[in-house]
Scaffold this motif. Sequence first.
Motif, PDB file in Angstrom:
ATOM      1  N   ALA A   1      55.880  70.986  17.302  1.00  0.00           N
ATOM      2  CA  ALA A   1      56.756  69.767  17.813  1.00  0.00           C
ATOM      3  C   ALA A   1      57.526  69.283  16.884  1.00  0.00           C
ATOM      4  O   ALA A   1      58.768  68.961  17.122  1.00  0.00           O
ATOM      5  N   LYS A   2      57.624  69.442  15.514  1.00  0.00           N
ATOM      6  CA  LYS A   2      58.358  68.735  14.680  1.00  0.00           C
ATOM      7  C   LYS A   2      59.503  69.664  14.533  1.00  0.00           C
ATOM      8  O   LYS A   2      60.803  69.185  14.440  1.00  0.00           O
ATOM      9  N   ASP A   3      59.327  71.258  14.593  1.00  0.00           N
ATOM     10  CA  ASP A   3      60.440  72.156  14.485  1.00  0.00           C
ATOM     11  C   ASP A   3      61.447  72.068  15.768  1.00  0.00           C
ATOM     12  O   ASP A   3      62.469  72.600  15.598  1.00  0.00           O
ATOM     13  N   LEU A   4      60.804  71.797  16.963  1.00  0.00           N
ATOM     14  CA  LEU A   4      61.710  71.698  18.103  1.00  0.00           C
ATOM     15  C   LEU A   4      61.992  70.002  18.552  1.00  0.00           C
ATOM     16  O   LEU A   4      62.590  69.795  19.383  1.00  0.00           O
ATOM     17  N   GLU A   5      61.912  69.133  17.599  1.00  0.00           N
ATOM     18  CA  GLU A   5      61.963  67.573  17.950  1.00  0.00           C
ATOM     19  C   GLU A   5      63.585  67.621  18.231  1.00  0.00           C
ATOM     20  O   GLU A   5      63.847  66.709  18.816  1.00  0.00           O
ATOM     21  N   ALA A   6      64.455  68.262  17.716  1.00  0.00           N
ATOM     22  CA  ALA A   6      65.976  68.202  18.122  1.00  0.00           C
ATOM     23  C   ALA A   6      66.063  68.289  19.478  1.00  0.00           C
ATOM     24  O   ALA A   6      66.987  67.677  20.176  1.00  0.00           O
ATOM     25  N   VAL A   7      65.182  69.290  20.340  1.00  0.00           N
ATOM     26  CA  VAL A   7      65.711  69.424  21.508  1.00  0.00           C
ATOM     27  C   VAL A   7      64.473  69.213  22.436  1.00  0.00           C
ATOM     28  O   VAL A   7      64.585  69.538  23.798  1.00  0.00           O
ATOM     29  N   ALA A   8      63.321  68.712  21.958  1.00  0.00           N
ATOM     30  CA  ALA A   8      62.253  68.425  22.866  1.00  0.00           C
ATOM     31  C   ALA A   8      61.731  67.354  22.382  1.00  0.00           C
ATOM     32  O   ALA A   8      61.359  66.930  21.357  1.00  0.00           O
ATOM     33  N   GLU A   9      60.712  66.977  23.472  1.00  0.00           N
ATOM     34  CA  GLU A   9      60.019  65.722  23.127  1.00  0.00           C
ATOM     35  C   GLU A   9      58.350  65.965  23.706  1.00  0.00           C
ATOM     36  O   GLU A   9      58.358  66.954  24.630  1.00  0.00           O
ATOM     37  N   VAL A  10      57.456  65.633  22.897  1.00  0.00           N
ATOM     38  CA  VAL A  10      55.933  65.848  23.329  1.00  0.00           C
ATOM     39  C   VAL A  10      55.584  65.118  24.641  1.00  0.00           C
ATOM     40  O   VAL A  10      55.724  63.596  24.646  1.00  0.00           O
TER      41      VAL A  10
END
Length: 180
Positions: free
Chosen positions: A152-161
């Motif tokens: 989630a941290k690695d993808l936080e630029a394009v995604a939200e949980v």
Amino acid sequence: MLEKNRHLKKKHSDLPIINERIPFPQIRLIDQEGCQLGILSIEDALKSADIAGLDLVLISNKSNPPVCRIVDYGKYKFNQEKKAKEAKKKQHNSSLKEVKMRYKIEEHDYKVRINQALRFLQASDKVKATITFRGREIQHANLAIELLSKMAKDLEAVAEVQQSPSRDGKNMIMILTPKK
């Protein structure tokens, strides 16, 4: 045979209500240039449309009185179909894509999963990250939670949980949605 008739009924109800099929005694009339002509009886509106050599089309039956417009029905139908096609092109049904891994995943494999998830998120799809356990591995649920949190941290630029890591039987899942 009955199915065929149901299909025909549906097709017939999809057609716009024009000319003599308009069931209202009084309507608000708009001419071909878009100017309001006021509230008229259906007979007067039909005469106006006939004089112009065009059709009377019911635009909105929700208002009081209903709104009708004098238009060339062929052009009107063509424009409605064109608008429907454009709307269909623009809509994107986001689906749920799944990325599976184990909690003991190697670094390269992890990067491959991150790239997969990134590709799905950029295509406006939701991503379900699943970590599967075998046998007694379920004891290491904390390692799976750490791995999903890292993802989630690695993808936080394009995604939200959307759904934080949670246990589902012998799996640990997390759902990510693309940022708007």
